[in-house]
Write an enzyme that holds these catalytic residues in place. Structure first.
Site, mmCIF file in Angstrom:
data_model
loop_
_atom_site.group_PDB
_atom_site.id
_atom_site.type_symbol
_atom_site.label_atom_id
_atom_site.label_comp_id
_atom_site.label_asym_id
_atom_site.label_seq_id
_atom_site.Cartn_x
_atom_site.Cartn_y
_atom_site.Cartn_z
ATOM 1 N N SER A 1 34.356 49.620 45.023
ATOM 2 C CA SER A 1 34.221 48.194 44.712
ATOM 3 C C SER A 1 34.123 47.277 45.913
ATOM 4 O O SER A 1 33.792 46.103 45.760
ATOM 5 C CB SER A 1 35.390 47.736 43.828
ATOM 6 O OG SER A 1 35.231 48.191 42.508
ATOM 7 N N LYS B 1 39.076 37.249 46.620
ATOM 8 C CA LYS B 1 38.766 37.763 45.299
ATOM 9 C C LYS B 1 39.812 37.229 44.313
ATOM 10 O O LYS B 1 41.012 37.216 44.625
ATOM 11 C CB LYS B 1 38.783 39.295 45.345
ATOM 12 C CG LYS B 1 38.201 39.996 44.122
ATOM 13 C CD LYS B 1 38.107 41.499 44.373
ATOM 14 C CE LYS B 1 37.500 42.225 43.179
ATOM 15 N NZ LYS B 1 37.350 43.666 43.446
ATOM 16 N N SER C 1 33.042 46.011 42.283
ATOM 17 C CA SER C 1 33.524 44.825 41.594
ATOM 18 C C SER C 1 33.658 43.597 42.493
ATOM 19 O O SER C 1 33.811 42.473 41.995
ATOM 20 C CB SER C 1 34.880 45.124 40.952
ATOM 21 O OG SER C 1 35.868 45.382 41.940
#
Length: 492
Positions: free
Chosen positions: A193, A94, A169
């Site tokens: 997330s 990420k 997310s």
């Protein structure tokens, strides 16, 4: 490479399958990386209409690392050197997980061009374990939404239905894993997330107990947060969790030694006899789509088939209670941090501005002490509900999907029986954030079916504080008992 294994299929293999194949000489790290990079070229598309899962793809670095790994493997066979746990596994990080010398923008125009001067602790660990970081995945601005789009990086779409979001997310990670563009992925979770995108993409996401996986200061001090693994299988999630876990000197909230979930899971009995699982489809008054309710019930039946005792449990939570609790928390911590990071800079996305305003509003209505009291109530009610069970089974989300480009500034409609219900805040459409309030409880999100719109459905497996093995045992059983959503590129 064996003629029985098509190059295009290597990127769809699990990490455990890749390890076995390397040891058996079936294929090389170079072949695996080339397969993965080719899948990205075939499947990822552009930021306007494609899956768009990445902020950048590190082609040259990945090929160089794969060549070195291939050479190391050839020499290791002569010396019986042990294979590192993530040896030559394609792993996408990420973007918020700092990679030294690369961007650390978090989707924010105000951070455009910001470069990391050191690695995030979990990046350090996956590198040391031999993973090949070949790409970096998208997220919404400041990882503050359950959809994944931003003016900086465009819209990330769900491989199963391009009109739908992969969630957020960690949406880029979920999309990349589902489409075979990564074998493993790093994720983070402060209100769902990791688990929300796992649910919407048919992948596996793990929210470890607070501090089990080290974070980056200063927000690693937030007791809601947690970094962790995403993968396509339960065993792979355990493998990556083991590498990530353990005390790190930069995070004094981190604890314990390296993980051993993978070994414990491999030696656990297949039967779930003696495990008592509580099922709650609504967690109180959460309104849940019928497809999701049915999938959760099927998951409960599958656990019962493997020997678990499944019983109904009752919670008194309301979506309003949970919404107020989490935004009171955010209002005294994450909200001010976001406002400070973006003040005086370019405009932020509409969902980001709404998040900050909601947090600020909650901070005016609730003191820091009020926030702690609200959290304690959520935790005590969960403890009471789970007092007679070993684990809790519930959905990840109340809705079957979110629109890929949605902002949901006016809330969200949830189709239910007998009528559609409008929720004031779209975060009320996910059943994840209570377990960030109760953040010592391990939670594993696993696939449990596919909704009528073609988007996968996920369920959560929640255990008592610090009991990491139980949700993985239950998740492995569901993986074996239920059909698993599988996406295939048209070009493969």
């Amino acid at each position: 490479m064996s003629t029985t294994i098509a190059a295009s299929q290597l990127c769809d293999k699990s990490a455990t399958e890749l390890r076995a194949g390397y040891l058996d000489g079936e294929f090389t790290p170079i072949e695996v990386i080339e397969s993965t990079l080719q899948r990205i070229r075939d499947a990822n598309g552009d930021r306007e209409t494609g899956i768009n899962a990445f902020t950048e793809v590190l082609d040259d670095e990945a090929r160089t690392a794969a060549a070195a790994a291939t050479e190391w493997l050839a020499n290791a066979r002569h010396h019986d050197d042990p294979l590192p746990p993530l040896f030559a596994i394609p792993l996408a990080t990420k973007e918020k997980h700092a990679l030294q010398g690369r961007t650390l923008e978090q989707g924010l125009a105000a951070h455009r061009g910001r470069i990391a001067d050191h690695d995030h602790p979990i990046v350090t660990r996956v590198k040391a374990a031999g993973a090949i970081i070949h790409a970096r995945t998208t997220s919404p601005e400041f990882s503050c939404a359950t959809v994944t789009h931003s003016p900086m990086w465009g819209i990330t779409r769900n491989p199963f239905n391009l009109a739908a979001s992969p969630g957020g997310s960690s949406g880029g990670a979920g999309a990349a894993l589902a489409a075979g563009m990564a074998t493993l992925g790093t994720a983070s979770d402060i209100a769902g997330s990791t688990r929300i995108p796992a649910g919407f993409t048919g992948t596996v996401g793990y929210k470890a107990p607070y501090g089990r996986v080290p974070g980056a200061p200063p927000l690693c001090a937030d007791t809601y947060r947690g970094d962790g693994p995403m993968a396509r299988t339960v065993a792979d999630a355990a493998l990556l969790a083991d590498v990530m876990s353990g005390r790190h000197p930069s995070d004094h909230s981190s604890w314990g030694g390296p993980g051993n979930l993978g070994r414990r899971l491999a030696h656990a009995p297949d039967s779930l006899a003696g495990i008592r699982v509580g099922i709650s489809i609504s967690l109180g008054d959460f309104v849940v789509h019928p497809d999701i309710a049915a999938a959760t019930t099927r998951a409960a039946d599958a656990l019962a088939q493997r020997g678990a005792e499944v019983v109904e449990v009752t919670l008194s939570w309301t979506t309003t209670q949970i919404r107020d609790a989490i935004f009171a928390h955010f209002g005294h911590l994450l909200g001010p941090a976001m406002r400070a990071e973006t003040a005086g800079g370019p405009p932020v996305a509409a969902y980001t501005e709404q998040f900050m305003r909601d947090a600020e509003s909650a901070a005016h209505r609730f003191s820091h002490l009020d926030s702690i009291v609200a959290d304690a109530r959520v935790q005590s009610e969960l403890a009471a509900a789970m007092s007679d069970v070993d684990a809790l089974l519930c959905p990840v989300s109340a809705v079957t999907s979110l629109a890929a480009d949605g902002d949901y500034l006016d809330g969200i409609d949830v189709a239910s029986c007998p009528e559609t219900v409008h929720l004031e805040h779209y975060w009320e459409a996910h059943l994840t954030s209570p377990f960030n309030v109760a953040n010592r409880c391990p939670v594993l999100a696993v696939p449990a079916g596919v909704a009528s719109d073609g988007v996968p459905i996920g369920v959560q497996l929640v255990s008592h504080p610090f009991d990491e093995l139980t949700p993985f045992r239950l998740g492995a059983a569901l993986e074996q008992e239920l059909p698993q959503p599988r996406w295939r590129s048209h070009s493969s």
